[in-house]
Design a protein around this motif. Structure first.
Motif, PDB file in Angstrom:
ATOM      1  N   GLY A  84       0.616  -1.336   0.056  1.00 16.62           N
ATOM      2  CA  GLY A  84      -0.131  -0.012   0.066  1.00 16.62           C
ATOM      3  C   GLY A  84       0.787   1.410  -0.012  1.00 16.62           C
ATOM      4  N   TYR A  85       2.115   1.191  -0.511  1.00  9.73           N
ATOM      5  CA  TYR A  85       2.839   2.536  -0.178  1.00  9.73           C
ATOM      6  C   TYR A  85       2.731   3.201  -1.859  1.00  9.73           C
ATOM      7  CZ  TYR A  85       5.048   0.739   3.791  1.00  9.73           C
ATOM      8  OH  TYR A  85       5.648   0.256   5.178  1.00  9.73           O
ATOM      9  N   ARG A  91      19.008   8.002  19.300  1.00 10.06           N
ATOM     10  CA  ARG A  91      17.777   7.341  19.298  1.00 10.06           C
ATOM     11  C   ARG A  91      16.510   8.046  18.458  1.00 10.06           C
ATOM     12  NH1 ARG A  91      15.543   9.228  24.504  1.00 10.06           N
ATOM     13  NH2 ARG A  91      17.210  10.952  24.506  1.00 10.06           N
ATOM     14  N   PHE A  92      16.031   6.983  17.427  1.00 11.89           N
ATOM     15  CA  PHE A  92      15.276   7.689  16.511  1.00 11.89           C
ATOM     16  C   PHE A  92      13.974   6.927  16.254  1.00 11.89           C
ATOM     17  CE2 PHE A  92      17.454   3.721  14.542  1.00 11.89           C
ATOM     18  CZ  PHE A  92      16.879   3.481  13.700  1.00 11.89           C
ATOM     19  N   ARG A  93      13.076   7.494  15.564  1.00 10.00           N
ATOM     20  CA  ARG A  93      11.754   6.986  15.252  1.00 10.00           C
ATOM     21  C   ARG A  93      11.191   7.459  13.982  1.00 10.00           C
ATOM     22  NH1 ARG A  93       6.681   9.173  16.945  1.00 10.00           N
ATOM     23  NH2 ARG A  93       7.526  10.887  17.794  1.00 10.00           N
ATOM     24  N   ALA A  94      10.789   6.275  13.147  1.00 15.78           N
ATOM     25  CA  ALA A  94      10.272   6.807  11.960  1.00 15.78           C
ATOM     26  C   ALA A  94       8.820   7.139  12.191  1.00 15.78           C
ATOM     27  CB  ALA A  94      10.376   5.401  11.093  1.00 15.78           C
ATOM     28  N   THR A  95       8.499   8.087  11.391  1.00 12.85           N
ATOM     29  CA  THR A  95       6.980   8.680  11.842  1.00 12.85           C
ATOM     30  C   THR A  95       6.249   8.837  10.427  1.00 12.85           C
ATOM     31  OG1 THR A  95       7.661  10.871  11.537  1.00 12.85           O
ATOM     32  CG2 THR A  95       7.576   9.838  13.567  1.00 12.85           C
ATOM     33  N   ALA A  96       7.076   8.645   9.107  1.00 10.54           N
ATOM     34  CA  ALA A  96       6.190   8.644   7.878  1.00 10.54           C
ATOM     35  C   ALA A  96       7.199   8.141   6.851  1.00 10.54           C
ATOM     36  CB  ALA A  96       5.520  10.119   7.576  1.00 10.54           C
ATOM     37  N   PRO A  97       6.707   7.373   5.832  1.00  8.31           N
ATOM     38  CA  PRO A  97       7.579   6.758   4.797  1.00  8.31           C
ATOM     39  C   PRO A  97       7.902   7.913   4.013  1.00  8.31           C
ATOM     40  CG  PRO A  97       5.536   6.363   4.361  1.00  8.31           C
ATOM     41  CD  PRO A  97       5.531   6.949   5.726  1.00  8.31           C
TER      42      PRO A  97
END
Length: 265
Positions: free
Chosen positions: A197-198, A226-232
């Protein structure tokens, strides 16, 4: 890798040719020789988990079951993590990676069932702990057309440094090859669109993190990230890599936050 359920171990020689190939792929002029310090997070291109085709899932990753249990959810995402750089890894020398499955949790979110798996990696050379890493994985169902899609957060605009980056299919292919990452969302456009669905091929989350790490290292040697993915981020999209003294982030052209990170020096 060993066949233990909750822990695995690997050894690998940190090949300078592989490290130099990643530097070249990223357009960086440095070249490394045996004994040099491996750039932070470059351990991602080592310790391959090479499995035969029959051991792979539909997405190209090794099939779940064992270290990562089969939770009945087909879509995998690297949601974020944390790294501690305790001592330099040395190019050309053997290193050991120990991976421990720390937690598995299941819940129901706005988009349906979710599973969260946390792995801890410890990388040693000559018996000394050099890198500690926490890897946060999320598993979810296939998307449906009427499923709610929560919007990404807005990115900050108060950076002290910014650089534009754009990702073509050659870079995605080379990074997949160097990390031995078979996830089809990075090279199979039909699969990325029709199954997961991308909008198009997806830029690797660790590649975005790697660029932020290298950018931060120009300020001072990193001790924590420290990292966090929030949107492709998808193929051909232009994004801005941003940082200040304590944080870094990736901002899309539409202003959305794609990744957020905390820096420790």
């Amino acid at each position: 890798m060993t066949d233990l359920t909750a822990e695995t171990r690997q050894t690998d020689r940190l090949d300078p040719a592989r490290a130099n190939a990643l530097l070249a792929a990223l357009g960086r002029p440095e070249r490394l020789a045996e004994g040099d310090a491996l750039p932070p997070f470059f351990h991602q291109i080592h310790f391959w988990e090479a499995q035969p085709p029959e051991a792979l899932g539909r997405d190209g990753h090794p099939r779940t079951g064992g270290l990562i249990p089969d939770l009945g959810l087909p879509r995998r995402m690297w949601a974020g993590g944390a790294l501690r750089f305790l001592a330099p890894l040395r190019v050309g020398q053997e290193a050991e990676k120990r991976t421990i499955r720390e937690t598995v949790a299941q819940k129901t979110g706005r988009t349906g069932p979710l599973a969260f798996v946390t792995l801890r990696h410890e990388i040693r050379q000559d018996g000394a702990l050099c890198v500690e890493e926490r890897q946060d994985l999320v598993y979810r169902e296939d998307p449906t057309p009427d499923a709610p899609r929560p919007g990404p957060p807005e990115a900050r605009r108060d950076e002290t440094e910014a650089r534009v980056a754009c990702f073509d299919s050659t870079l995605l292919f080379r990074y997949s090859a160097l990390t031995f990452n078979g996830h089809r969302i990075h090279y199979d456009a039909d699969y990325a669109r029709e199954v997961e669905g991308y909008a198009d091929l997806v830029v690797h989350g660790p590649l975005l993190a790697q660029l932020l790490i290298l950018m931060a290292e120009e300020q001072a040697p990193l001790k924590d990230f420290r990292f966090r993915a929030t949107a492709p981020v998808t193929l051909g999209e232009e994004v801005t890599l941003c940082r200040d003294t304590e944080s870094a982030w990736v901002r899309g052209a539409d202003g959305r936050q794609c990744m957020a990170a905390k820096l420790g020096f």
